[in-house]
Design a protein around this motif. Structure first.
Motif, PDB file in Angstrom:
ATOM      1  N   ALA A 189       0.832  -1.201   0.000  1.00  0.00           N
ATOM      2  CA  ALA A 189       0.000   0.000   0.000  1.00  0.00           C
ATOM      3  C   ALA A 189       0.863   1.245   0.000  1.00  0.00           C
ATOM      4  N   VAL A 190       0.288   2.358  -0.430  1.00  0.00           N
ATOM      5  CA  VAL A 190       1.025   3.628  -0.401  1.00  0.00           C
ATOM      6  C   VAL A 190       1.456   3.956   1.023  1.00  0.00           C
ATOM      7  N   ALA A 191       0.606   3.653   1.987  1.00  0.00           N
ATOM      8  CA  ALA A 191       0.935   3.949   3.382  1.00  0.00           C
ATOM      9  C   ALA A 191       2.186   3.223   3.852  1.00  0.00           C
ATOM     10  N   ASP A 192       2.545   2.118   3.191  1.00  0.00           N
ATOM     11  CA  ASP A 192       3.760   1.381   3.569  1.00  0.00           C
ATOM     12  C   ASP A 192       5.012   2.213   3.365  1.00  0.00           C
ATOM     13  N   MET A 216      -3.014  10.141  -4.123  1.00  0.00           N
ATOM     14  CA  MET A 216      -4.447  10.250  -3.840  1.00  0.00           C
ATOM     15  C   MET A 216      -5.099   8.878  -3.730  1.00  0.00           C
ATOM     16  N   GLN A 217      -4.691   7.971  -4.608  1.00  0.00           N
ATOM     17  CA  GLN A 217      -5.257   6.623  -4.553  1.00  0.00           C
ATOM     18  C   GLN A 217      -4.969   5.972  -3.208  1.00  0.00           C
ATOM     19  N   GLY A 218      -3.816   6.316  -2.622  1.00  0.00           N
ATOM     20  CA  GLY A 218      -3.495   5.796  -1.301  1.00  0.00           C
ATOM     21  C   GLY A 218      -4.474   6.235  -0.237  1.00  0.00           C
ATOM     22  N   GLU A 290      -2.736  -1.781  -3.168  1.00  0.00           N
ATOM     23  CA  GLU A 290      -4.073  -2.323  -2.987  1.00  0.00           C
ATOM     24  C   GLU A 290      -5.145  -1.301  -3.327  1.00  0.00           C
ATOM     25  N   GLU A 291      -4.836  -0.015  -3.076  1.00  0.00           N
ATOM     26  CA  GLU A 291      -5.827   1.034  -3.321  1.00  0.00           C
ATOM     27  C   GLU A 291      -5.919   1.417  -4.794  1.00  0.00           C
TER      28      GLU A 291
END
Length: 396
Positions: A189-192, A216-218, A290-291
């Motif tokens: 994920a982007v948050a990673d 943004m998708q994150g 994933e997002e």
């Protein structure tokens, strides 16, 4: 965009934004404040001289197949010339979207020919040309391969519904690249990217148009209809990560050097680059979060006053013949905009070539395909404000 040990690294085909001064100038030109810049539909065409059986095509470096033994030869282009009798003056003169815009805009705003019948520009910049009326609508009756084989995901971007004025040359995915062995775990994920063990070992793309959609998708944003609030929320998040030292730097295509050297463990990246890097280092991975991930294109356009429009339309359609698209895909290894080329590659006798048919970064399929989206572009009214804030963060 390819940066490999076997080929000379090419400039990014999703170029960085220019310094703020240039961006403001272009934004103002593309707005409503300069009525003379807009070209009405009736003023876009010139007398078609396609009977001369020639055309001029401006493209980026290293963006077409070449002969392994003679880099000066371009097999698919030679096949087009032989099949049609049309001579193509192929010029590798586009190194930056903004720079090329500045090069040909004086002619276009003054209703003069650019001397080019066909150009390849990144879609975020294509949007400016389309809004200004600087490109001609194509005759799909002359392009049955385009009509029949263009990937449905790419058929109707917000800036050019129905792809009347643009046709994707090649596409790609913006996602996350990382070194699996060095990191010791997967990223999903982007948050990673904001994990503590990645502090100071992350890079983001410095170009506004290149970076914003994936971020943004994150946040779970539908990038086909994002808002100004979504953009400013991303800026706040990136500013926070800069302050705490999570982001090593903002990059252009040179992120590949940091990833290969190990100075960076994870970064925003383009799918085409990673395919090339994996040939030398299979520990480098590419993930569509994933997002979701951004699906983008560099597109073919016929500029106003082009003298050989019918010939240009014929060449575009030639490259949408699945057999031709397969040969091109095997060389450039970007996302092929012609899904029907997949079956042709799968039947190839060469094992490496056949393997490309199952590479989801060349032919996205299954769950990955469902996570891809074409982002709404930044409008001329938004650009000045957004670029000013983004460039302050990036340090431009």
């Amino acid at each position: 965009m390819p940066s490999t040990s076997s080929r000379t690294p090419a400039p990014s085909r999703r170029s960085l934004l220019a310094a703020l001064g240039g961006t403001v100038a272009l934004g103002a030109l593309a707005g409503c404040g300069v009525p003379a810049a807009y070209v009405a539909p009736g003023d876009r065409a010139a007398a078609d001289e396609s009977a001369e059986r020639r055309l001029t095509w401006a493209n980026w470096p290293l963006y077409i197949d070449t002969d392994d033994d003679d880099p000066g030869r371009r097999p698919t282009l030679e096949a087009f010339e032989k099949r049609t009798g049309i001579s193509v003056d192929y010029v590798e003169e586009i190194n930056d979207n903004d720079e090329f815009f500045g090069k040909i805009s004086p002619a276009l705003m003054n209703h003069r020919s650019t001397g080019r019948d066909l150009i390849v520009i990144s879609d975020w910049m294509c949007a400016r040309y389309v809004r200004l009326g600087w490109v001609q609508e194509m005759d799909r009756a002359r392009q049955p391969h385009v009509a029949g084989h263009l990937d449905p995901l790419l058929r109707s971007p917000a800036f050019d519904p129905g792809r009347r004025c643009t046709v994707p040359w090649q596409s790609g995915i913006t996602g996350i690249a990382y070194n699996r062995r060095a990191l010791g775990r997967e990223l999903r994920a982007v948050a990673d990217l904001w994990a503590p063990d990645l502090k100071g070992r992350v890079t983001l793309l410095s170009g506004l148009d290149e970076a914003f959609a994936l971020l943004m998708q994150g946040n779970g944003v539908d990038v086909t209809r994002w808002t100004a609030d979504d953009f400013h929320r991303i800026c706040e998040q990136v500013e926070r990560e800069v302050r705490r030292g999570q982001i090593r730097r903002f990059t252009g295509n040179d992120y590949t050097k940091d990833l290969v050297s190990g100075d960076v463990l994870a970064c925003q990246a383009y799918s085409g680059d990673v395919i090339q890097l994996q040939a030398d280092n299979p520990d480098i991975r590419f993930v569509v979060p994933e997002e979701g991930g951004e699906l983008w294109s560099d597109s073919l356009m016929i500029p106003d006053r082009a003298r050989h429009k019918a010939n240009a339309e014929r060449l575009i359609d030639f490259y949408y013949d699945p057999e031709v698209a397969a040969r091109l895909a095997a060389w450039v290894t970007y996302v092929c905009p012609v899904p029907a080329a997949r079956e042709i590659l799968a039947a190839a006798k060469d094992r490496d070539t056949a393997a490309l048919a199952d590479n989801p970064l060349v032919f996205p399929h299954g769950p990955l395909r469902e996570r891809l989206a074409v982002a709404r572009d930044i409008t001329s009214r938004e650009r000045v404000e957004f670029a000013e804030r983004w460039n302050r963060i990036v340090g431009l």
